[in-house]
Design a protein around this motif. Structure first.
Motif, PDB file in Angstrom:
ATOM      1  N   LEU A  20       0.813  -1.216   0.000  1.00 30.25           N
ATOM      2  CA  LEU A  20       0.000   0.000   0.000  1.00 30.25           C
ATOM      3  C   LEU A  20       0.848   1.269   0.000  1.00 30.25           C
ATOM      4  O   LEU A  20       0.396   2.315  -0.460  1.00 30.25           O
ATOM      5  CB  LEU A  20      -0.950  -0.003   1.204  1.00 30.25           C
ATOM      6  N   ARG A  21       2.065   1.171   0.489  1.00 31.80           N
ATOM      7  CA  ARG A  21       2.960   2.341   0.533  1.00 31.80           C
ATOM      8  C   ARG A  21       3.782   2.513  -0.736  1.00 31.80           C
ATOM      9  O   ARG A  21       4.421   3.547  -0.918  1.00 31.80           O
ATOM     10  CB  ARG A  21       3.896   2.235   1.732  1.00 31.80           C
ATOM     11  N   GLN A  22       3.812   1.508  -1.595  1.00 29.66           N
ATOM     12  CA  GLN A  22       4.640   1.548  -2.799  1.00 29.66           C
ATOM     13  C   GLN A  22       3.775   1.789  -4.027  1.00 29.66           C
ATOM     14  O   GLN A  22       2.873   0.994  -4.322  1.00 29.66           O
ATOM     15  CB  GLN A  22       5.415   0.232  -2.964  1.00 29.66           C
ATOM     16  N   ALA A  23       4.070   2.863  -4.726  1.00 31.41           N
ATOM     17  CA  ALA A  23       3.311   3.180  -5.936  1.00 31.41           C
ATOM     18  C   ALA A  23       3.367   1.998  -6.911  1.00 31.41           C
ATOM     19  O   ALA A  23       4.434   1.419  -7.139  1.00 31.41           O
ATOM     20  CB  ALA A  23       3.865   4.440  -6.595  1.00 31.41           C
ATOM     21  N   GLY A  24       2.213   1.646  -7.429  1.00 33.84           N
ATOM     22  CA  GLY A  24       2.134   0.564  -8.393  1.00 33.84           C
ATOM     23  C   GLY A  24       1.892  -0.811  -7.791  1.00 33.84           C
ATOM     24  O   GLY A  24       1.639  -1.762  -8.529  1.00 33.84           O
ATOM     25  N   GLU A  46      -0.353  -1.267  -5.143  1.00 32.67           N
ATOM     26  CA  GLU A  46      -1.621  -1.260  -4.411  1.00 32.67           C
ATOM     27  C   GLU A  46      -2.544  -2.388  -4.854  1.00 32.67           C
ATOM     28  O   GLU A  46      -3.274  -2.956  -4.046  1.00 32.67           O
ATOM     29  CB  GLU A  46      -2.344   0.083  -4.607  1.00 32.67           C
TER      30      GLU A  46
END
Length: 95
Positions: free
Chosen positions: A10-14, A16
Protein backbone atom coordinates in the motif's frame (compact mmCIF):
# COMPACT_ATOMS: atom_id res chain seq x y z
CA UNK A 1 4.38 -11.52 7.39
CA UNK A 2 1.34 -11.10 5.13
CA UNK A 3 0.21 -8.16 7.26
CA UNK A 4 3.56 -6.43 6.72
CA UNK A 5 3.53 -7.20 3.00
CA UNK A 6 0.08 -5.66 2.71
CA UNK A 7 1.23 -2.45 4.36
CA UNK A 8 4.35 -2.38 2.22
CA UNK A 9 2.33 -2.84 -0.99
CA UNK A 10 0.00 0.00 0.00
CA UNK A 11 2.96 2.34 0.53
CA UNK A 12 4.64 1.55 -2.80
CA UNK A 13 3.31 3.18 -5.94
CA UNK A 14 2.13 0.56 -8.39
CA UNK A 15 1.76 -2.24 -5.84
CA UNK A 16 -1.62 -1.26 -4.41
CA UNK A 17 -3.37 -3.79 -6.65
CA UNK A 18 -1.48 -6.61 -4.93
CA UNK A 19 -2.92 -5.61 -1.56
CA UNK A 20 -6.41 -5.42 -3.09
CA UNK A 21 -5.98 -8.88 -4.62
CA UNK A 22 -4.74 -10.27 -1.32
CA UNK A 23 -7.76 -8.94 0.57
CA UNK A 24 -10.16 -9.98 -2.16
CA UNK A 25 -8.88 -13.54 -1.79
CA UNK A 26 -9.38 -13.32 1.99
CA UNK A 27 -12.95 -12.08 1.53
CA UNK A 28 -13.69 -14.82 -0.99
CA UNK A 29 -12.32 -17.46 1.38
CA UNK A 30 -14.40 -16.12 4.27
CA UNK A 31 -17.52 -16.02 2.09
CA UNK A 32 -16.91 -19.61 1.03
CA UNK A 33 -16.43 -20.66 4.67
CA UNK A 34 -19.64 -18.95 5.76
CA UNK A 35 -21.59 -20.40 2.84
CA UNK A 36 -20.29 -23.90 3.51
CA UNK A 37 -21.04 -23.58 7.23
CA UNK A 38 -24.61 -22.49 6.49
CA UNK A 39 -25.18 -25.33 4.05
CA UNK A 40 -23.72 -27.99 6.33
CA UNK A 41 -25.70 -26.78 9.36
CA UNK A 42 -29.00 -26.13 7.57
CA UNK A 43 -29.05 -22.44 8.42
CA UNK A 44 -29.24 -19.19 6.54
CA UNK A 45 -27.49 -15.96 7.41
CA UNK A 46 -29.75 -13.02 8.27
CA UNK A 47 -27.06 -10.55 7.19
CA UNK A 48 -25.46 -10.50 3.74
CA UNK A 49 -22.61 -13.03 3.48
CA UNK A 50 -20.20 -10.48 1.92
CA UNK A 51 -20.78 -8.20 4.92
CA UNK A 52 -20.24 -11.04 7.39
CA UNK A 53 -17.08 -12.02 5.50
CA UNK A 54 -15.75 -8.45 5.80
CA UNK A 55 -16.62 -8.44 9.51
CA UNK A 56 -14.79 -11.72 10.02
CA UNK A 57 -11.78 -10.44 8.10
CA UNK A 58 -11.68 -7.22 10.16
CA UNK A 59 -11.80 -9.19 13.42
CA UNK A 60 -9.03 -11.53 12.29
CA UNK A 61 -6.85 -8.65 11.11
CA UNK A 62 -7.26 -6.80 14.38
CA UNK A 63 -6.75 -9.92 16.43
CA UNK A 64 -3.61 -10.80 14.50
CA UNK A 65 -2.07 -7.39 15.07
CA UNK A 66 -3.03 -7.43 18.74
CA UNK A 67 -1.51 -10.89 19.20
CA UNK A 68 1.69 -9.80 17.46
CA UNK A 69 1.98 -7.01 20.02
CA UNK A 70 1.08 -8.83 23.25
CA UNK A 71 1.31 -12.59 22.40
CA UNK A 72 -1.71 -13.19 24.63
CA UNK A 73 -2.99 -16.43 23.14
CA UNK A 74 -5.56 -17.08 25.86
CA UNK A 75 -7.37 -13.79 25.31
CA UNK A 76 -7.03 -14.19 21.55
CA UNK A 77 -8.81 -17.54 21.74
CA UNK A 78 -11.47 -15.81 23.84
CA UNK A 79 -11.96 -13.22 21.10
CA UNK A 80 -12.37 -16.02 18.55
CA UNK A 81 -15.02 -17.64 20.76
CA UNK A 82 -16.85 -14.32 21.10
CA UNK A 83 -16.67 -13.79 17.36
CA UNK A 84 -18.16 -17.22 16.71
CA UNK A 85 -20.92 -16.55 19.23
CA UNK A 86 -21.63 -13.19 17.62
CA UNK A 87 -21.75 -14.69 14.14
CA UNK A 88 -24.33 -17.20 15.38
CA UNK A 89 -26.67 -14.32 16.21
CA UNK A 90 -26.95 -13.86 12.42
CA UNK A 91 -27.93 -17.49 11.83
CA UNK A 92 -31.40 -18.94 11.66
CA UNK A 93 -32.69 -22.40 10.80
CA UNK A 94 -33.94 -22.89 7.27
CA UNK A 95 -37.58 -23.80 6.99
Amino acid sequence: MSYELTHYALRQAGFEALARQQYQSYLEAHQALLTEAAESEGIRWTAPVPLLARYLNAVLDGLTLCWLVDRNSEDSRGVLRLTGEHLLTFAEKKD
